[in-house]
Design an enzyme around this catalytic site. Structure first.
Site, mmCIF file in Angstrom:
data_model
loop_
_atom_site.group_PDB
_atom_site.id
_atom_site.type_symbol
_atom_site.label_atom_id
_atom_site.label_comp_id
_atom_site.label_asym_id
_atom_site.label_seq_id
_atom_site.Cartn_x
_atom_site.Cartn_y
_atom_site.Cartn_z
ATOM 1 C CG HIS A 1 -12.930 84.236 -35.991
ATOM 2 N ND1 HIS A 1 -13.788 85.095 -35.340
ATOM 3 C CD2 HIS A 1 -13.061 83.041 -35.352
ATOM 4 C CE1 HIS A 1 -14.391 84.459 -34.359
ATOM 5 N NE2 HIS A 1 -13.974 83.205 -34.342
ATOM 6 C CG ASP B 1 -14.205 78.837 -34.655
ATOM 7 O OD1 ASP B 1 -13.872 79.990 -34.321
ATOM 8 O OD2 ASP B 1 -15.352 78.375 -34.476
ATOM 9 C CG HIS C 1 -18.013 82.676 -36.266
ATOM 10 N ND1 HIS C 1 -17.305 81.674 -36.897
ATOM 11 C CD2 HIS C 1 -17.523 82.724 -35.005
ATOM 12 C CE1 HIS C 1 -16.443 81.139 -36.062
ATOM 13 N NE2 HIS C 1 -16.547 81.767 -34.890
ATOM 14 N NE ARG D 1 -14.818 77.113 -30.793
ATOM 15 C CZ ARG D 1 -13.825 77.927 -31.162
ATOM 16 N NH1 ARG D 1 -14.059 79.214 -31.331
ATOM 17 N NH2 ARG D 1 -12.621 77.461 -31.359
HETATM 18 C C1 SIN Z 1 -16.447 82.065 -31.520
HETATM 19 O O1 SIN Z 1 -15.849 82.994 -32.062
HETATM 20 O O2 SIN Z 1 -16.189 80.890 -31.774
HETATM 21 C C2 SIN Z 1 -17.549 82.360 -30.550
HETATM 22 C C3 SIN Z 1 -18.508 83.341 -31.052
HETATM 23 C C4 SIN Z 1 -19.403 83.840 -29.964
HETATM 24 O O3 SIN Z 1 -19.031 83.864 -28.770
HETATM 25 O O4 SIN Z 1 -20.508 84.257 -30.293
#
Ligand code: SIN
Length: 281
Positions: A105, A107, A256, A272
């Site tokens: 995905h 974000d 990612h 995050r």
């Molecule tokens: C995310 O999907 O923003 C986080 C990715 C992760 O936890 O590595």
């Protein structure tokens, strides 16, 4: 000005910016070089950072306004700009999003104005597993055959958070309020980066199942082909986390996914921040 060095991470995208200490005041010239690296490489790694949530937020804010994530049960108390991703349970309560993004995905792609970029700060990481994979979507688009480029030209795809949630088994369902804030949206399949003008592929396995104006079976087959293509090793950098790493990725030209790890054996806690972006074109 801090003396900084650049070390590319992968042929498709990504760079480590060395010599930056976010616990100290970051001068404008050094900041400008980080921003430039972000535009040129799509993914910027800073290692060995020891910063507070306040410093994480202050650094992130230099790139733009910050989102308050719709999953309000996982925001860091006192710092709602920080979304916690963690398998820790404290006082019987899940401390963060337990399975942060195990499907490819970008974000907030399910919002009308998806995120510009996200800054993920590693607090504790498992000894094995729990890497994050990043696909470079400029290179992925440029690697498509002319026939597929013709098929997707001028088309949009639907991005749906509710459709994504229906596939997850480890999270509490979205509340009615959360669903109301995330209706399905359409974005162009070929997205133009607003700063560099370079085009990127912008469809994600997590959210996309529909191409308006195309029969469903045809759309699903095309999307499946695009998803399989964009995760070829030529386009994917796998990040092995160390505590203190900060990765700042450009959601407009990367996607990612986190990889699984043994949740009974290890803890993984990440913070995050998510920078607001603009309407894709
Ligand atoms: C995310 O999907 O923003 C986080 C990715 C992760 O936890 O590595």
């Amino acid at each position: 000005m801090m003396a900084i060095g650049l070390r590319p991470l992968h042929d498709a995208h990504g760079v480590e910016v060395q010599g930056v200490d976010l616990a100290k005041d970051l001068d404008d010239a050094t900041f400008a070089r980080i921003l430039d690296a972000h535009h040129r490489y799509g993914l910027v790694l800073l290692r060995d950072q020891k910063i507070t949530p306040g410093q994480h937020i202050a650094f992130s804010r230099r790139f733009g306004e910050l989102e308050i994530h719709v999953l309000n049960q996982y925001l860091l108390p006192g710092h709602p700009e920080v979304l916690v991703l963690s398998n820790r349970v404290e006082n019987g309560k899940q401390k963060g999003v337990p399975n942060g993004g195990w499907i490819w995905h970008s974000d907030l792609a399910y919002m009308k104005r998806p995120s510009l970029g996200s800054l993920l700060y590693a607090h504790e990481v498992p000894d094995e597993g729990g890497d994050t994979l990043y696909a470079g979507m400029h290179a992925a688009l440029e690697g498509l055959s002319p026939a597929i480029r013709k098929q997707i030209a001028g088309r949009s795809a639907v991005h749906s958070y509710a459709w994504y949630y229906a596939k997850l088994d480890q999270r509490a369902p979205l509340t009615e309020e959360q669903k109301a804030k995330t209706p399905p949206v359409e974005h162009p399949i070929e997205r133009t980066h607003p700063v560099t003008g370079r085009k990127a592929l912008y469809v994600f396995e997590a959210f996309c199942d529909e191409i308006p104006g195309m029969p469903q079976d045809e759309a699903r087959a095309l999307l499946a082909e695009l998803f399989a293509h964009s995760v070829k090793p030529d386009y994917v950098y796998a990040h092995r986390w160390l505590p203190g790493d900060i990765l700042f990725w450009d959601n407009r030209c990367t996607m990612h996914r986190a990889t699984p790890y043994d949740q009974q054996k290890y803890h993984r806690t990440m913070h995050r921040t998510t920078v607001t972006g603009d309407v894709p074109f």
